[in-house]
Design a protein around this motif. Structure first.
Motif, PDB file in Angstrom:
ATOM      1  N   ARG A   1       6.373  -7.249 -13.174  1.00  0.00           N
ATOM      2  CA  ARG A   1       6.706  -7.225 -11.756  1.00  0.00           C
ATOM      3  C   ARG A   1       5.547  -6.566 -11.030  1.00  0.00           C
ATOM      4  NH1 ARG A   1      11.653  -3.687  -9.170  1.00  0.00           N
ATOM      5  NH2 ARG A   1      11.560  -4.491  -7.037  1.00  0.00           N
TER       6      ARG A   1
ATOM      7  N   THR B   1       3.478  -4.023  -9.025  1.00  0.00           N
ATOM      8  CA  THR B   1       3.752  -2.594  -8.946  1.00  0.00           C
ATOM      9  C   THR B   1       2.859  -1.926  -7.907  1.00  0.00           C
ATOM     10  OG1 THR B   1       4.418  -2.478 -11.274  1.00  0.00           O
ATOM     11  CG2 THR B   1       3.731  -0.419 -10.240  1.00  0.00           C
TER      12      THR B   1
ATOM     13  N   ARG C   1       8.279   0.072   0.899  1.00  0.00           N
ATOM     14  CA  ARG C   1       9.473  -0.643   0.429  1.00  0.00           C
ATOM     15  C   ARG C   1       9.849  -1.763   1.398  1.00  0.00           C
ATOM     16  NH1 ARG C   1      14.577   2.652  -0.412  1.00  0.00           N
ATOM     17  NH2 ARG C   1      15.259   0.766  -1.498  1.00  0.00           N
TER      18      ARG C   1
ATOM     19  N   TYR D   1       6.813  -4.497   1.327  1.00  0.00           N
ATOM     20  CA  TYR D   1       6.616  -5.200   0.043  1.00  0.00           C
ATOM     21  C   TYR D   1       7.876  -5.076  -0.816  1.00  0.00           C
ATOM     22  CZ  TYR D   1       1.779  -4.997   1.575  1.00  0.00           C
ATOM     23  OH  TYR D   1       0.608  -5.125   2.310  1.00  0.00           O
ATOM     24  N   PRO D   2       8.975  -5.694  -0.413  1.00  0.00           N
ATOM     25  CA  PRO D   2      10.249  -5.513  -1.132  1.00  0.00           C
ATOM     26  C   PRO D   2      10.235  -6.085  -2.546  1.00  0.00           C
ATOM     27  CG  PRO D   2      10.433  -7.267   0.509  1.00  0.00           C
ATOM     28  CD  PRO D   2       9.118  -6.596   0.749  1.00  0.00           C
ATOM     29  N   GLU D   3       9.316  -7.002  -2.828  1.00  0.00           N
ATOM     30  CA  GLU D   3       9.277  -7.607  -4.160  1.00  0.00           C
ATOM     31  C   GLU D   3       8.544  -6.730  -5.172  1.00  0.00           C
ATOM     32  OE1 GLU D   3       5.481  -8.772  -2.088  1.00  0.00           O
ATOM     33  OE2 GLU D   3       7.589  -8.452  -1.554  1.00  0.00           O
ATOM     34  N   HIS D   4       7.929  -5.640  -4.728  1.00  0.00           N
ATOM     35  CA  HIS D   4       7.132  -4.793  -5.609  1.00  0.00           C
ATOM     36  C   HIS D   4       7.960  -3.641  -6.182  1.00  0.00           C
ATOM     37  CE1 HIS D   4       3.791  -6.959  -3.855  1.00  0.00           C
ATOM     38  NE2 HIS D   4       2.918  -6.281  -4.585  1.00  0.00           N
ATOM     39  N   ARG D   5       7.676  -3.309  -7.438  1.00  0.00           N
ATOM     40  CA  ARG D   5       8.190  -2.082  -8.043  1.00  0.00           C
ATOM     41  C   ARG D   5       7.441  -0.900  -7.417  1.00  0.00           C
ATOM     42  NH1 ARG D   5       6.417  -3.045 -12.867  1.00  0.00           N
ATOM     43  NH2 ARG D   5       8.360  -3.502 -13.963  1.00  0.00           N
TER      44      ARG D   5
ATOM     45  N   SER E   1       3.021  -9.746   3.169  1.00  0.00           N
ATOM     46  CA  SER E   1       4.397  -9.947   2.731  1.00  0.00           C
ATOM     47  C   SER E   1       5.145 -10.698   3.806  1.00  0.00           C
ATOM     48  CB  SER E   1       5.073  -8.584   2.496  1.00  0.00           C
ATOM     49  OG  SER E   1       6.437  -8.726   2.296  1.00  0.00           O
TER      50      SER E   1
ATOM     51  N   ASN F   1       7.742  -9.667   5.315  1.00  0.00           N
ATOM     52  CA  ASN F   1       8.349  -8.761   6.294  1.00  0.00           C
ATOM     53  C   ASN F   1       7.306  -8.342   7.331  1.00  0.00           C
ATOM     54  OD1 ASN F   1      10.762  -8.871   5.013  1.00  0.00           O
ATOM     55  ND2 ASN F   1      10.562  -6.905   3.979  1.00  0.00           N
TER      56      ASN F   1
END
Length: 421
Positions: free
Chosen positions: A48, A50, A72, A75-79, A418, A420
């Protein structure tokens, strides 16, 4: 040559680092957790993207809150991976960010340990907070193609002078960062003088921290429980500070003033409690769950993560770390809730914020503990002046917001966009 010598020192010191970690673990069990992580080892997490942030201890961990919230959302898709070097820093991170982040130790600064860490986590971006300049870490990040940013960076004149003696080695280390984002123009100038090629100024992220509503409510509940007693807070005190402060304050203040004392480091809670009791003073410990009665002279804040509540409770705060030559502690949290501040003579790690707070009328500098006791006595007897300082503190804190947006702009240049927006 300097880098090879630096690495050799780390290699020779590795057995001592392991021993020291074991010994500290006897007092703070958190240090014994995941020892392999200190060498960059451990299972590889599921694939994922990071975003990795390193904050050495409590202050830097708390300061990262607004930036982590922005990342967060952006970049909601990032750990989100958070690393620390101290057990108290990790405990703070888990308390603040445990619902969304993952946690690991930053390895000791050996090239092979840093390479193992980067292979394990494969970060898309590294964010290093404030003063954490680890030569092998940033070199291995550059070699691995991991853009690395020194964020909320600060560089005191004293630290800059020490780094300057290392000459080209520090120049090379700073050039390994993809970007540096400084708190102030003075910090940026010192970093540039040391050889950093890309330094932006964003302001201090700590101004963007929103006091948690739960902490404000807790502080107000304490305030109601204390009643008409005035409360003097000794905040984030360090070793060799509590005794001289109490020696000066106790004779100067009437017995109806409640002194709330919150040491900076949890491993010292028992030591400070023993010293208070040895003076024959009445003591209430926050960890007991009991509330101080009218005969209690000292309320010991021996629980983590409640500083906003203590500042909300207090009529006046004396900020620790500034009474010994330790560089001071963050006074922004106190200002954010409108708590008037007295600081000591040693604030070289927070020079700009301190001077700005004094100029704004939110803080007063004391020359020593005796002077602090005199100032505290005068302010506790002058509610109108305290209210003026409280208003100035609120205004000062609000006026310096915006560092998160400016820092995020610097990070976005190193990451893909991203959805968003």
């Amino acid at each position: 040559m300097m880098r090879a010598l630096y690495t050799l020192i780390w290699l020779l010191g590795l057995p001592f680092a392991l021993l020291r970690t074991r010994l500290r673990g006897q007092r703070e069990p958190g240090y014994l957790e995941d020892i392999r992580g200190r060498l960059g080892l451990g299972p590889r997490p599921p694939s994922r993207p990071t975003l990795w942030l390193h904050a050495v201890s409590v202050g830097e961990t708390r300061a990262a809150a607004p930036l982590l919230a922005a990342l967060r959302f952006r970049y909601p898709e990032h750990r989100i991976l958070i690393t620390q070097m101290t057990a108290t820093g990790r405990a703070t991170a888990r308390a603040l960010y445990g619902d969304f982040a993952e946690f690991a130790w930053l390895p000791w600064d050996l090239p092979w340990a840093q390479r193992a860490f980067l292979r394990r986590w494969r970060p898309a971006l590294g964010i290093v907070m404030e003063t954490e300049i680890w030569p092998n870490l940033v070199r291995e990040c550059r070699r691995a193609g991991v853009p690395t940013v020194l964020a909320n960076a600060r560089m005191s004149a004293r630290s800059a002078a020490r780094y300057a003696r290392l000459g080209g080695f520090v120049h090379a280390v700073l050039r390994d960062f993809s970007a540096l984002v400084a708190q102030t123009a003075e910090d940026a100038a010192r970093l540039s003088a040391l050889g950093a090629p890309r330094v932006a100024v964003a302001g201090n992220l700590k101004f963007d921290i929103e006091p948690p509503a739960s902490q404000l409510d807790l502080g107000r509940a304490w305030r109601a429980g204390v009643g008409p007693r005035r409360v003097l807070l000794l905040a984030s005190t360090r070793e060799d500070e509590e005794a001289p402060l109490l020696d000066a304050l106790l004779p100067a203040l009437p017995s109806d003033v409640l002194i709330a004392l919150v040491p900076r480091h949890p491993q010292r809670f028992d030591e400070v409690a023993d010293d208070i009791l040895s003076r024959g003073l009445t003591l209430c410990r926050r960890s007991s769950g009991a509330f101080p009665d009218t005969n209690t002279r000292i309320w010991l804040g021996d629980a983590m993560g409640e500083m906003f509540a203590w500042y909300t409770l207090a009529d006046l705060a004396l900020i620790g770390g500034s009474w010994q030559p330790l560089g001071g502690q963050n006074l922004i949290e106190a200002c954010a809730v409108g708590c008037p501040v007295v600081i000591g003579p040693h604030t070289f790690n927070f020079t700009t914020a301190t001077l700005d707070a004094i100029d704004a009328g939110a803080a007063i500098r004391a020359t020593d503990e005796a002077n602090a006791a005199a100032i505290a006595r005068a302010l506790l007897n002058d509610p109108e002046r305290r209210q003026c300082m409280a208003t100035a503190a609120h205004t000062f804190a609000r006026a310096h917001r915006g560092a998160t947006v400016r820092t995020l702009q610097a990070l976005e240049a190193l990451l893909p966009s991203s959805g968003n927006d």
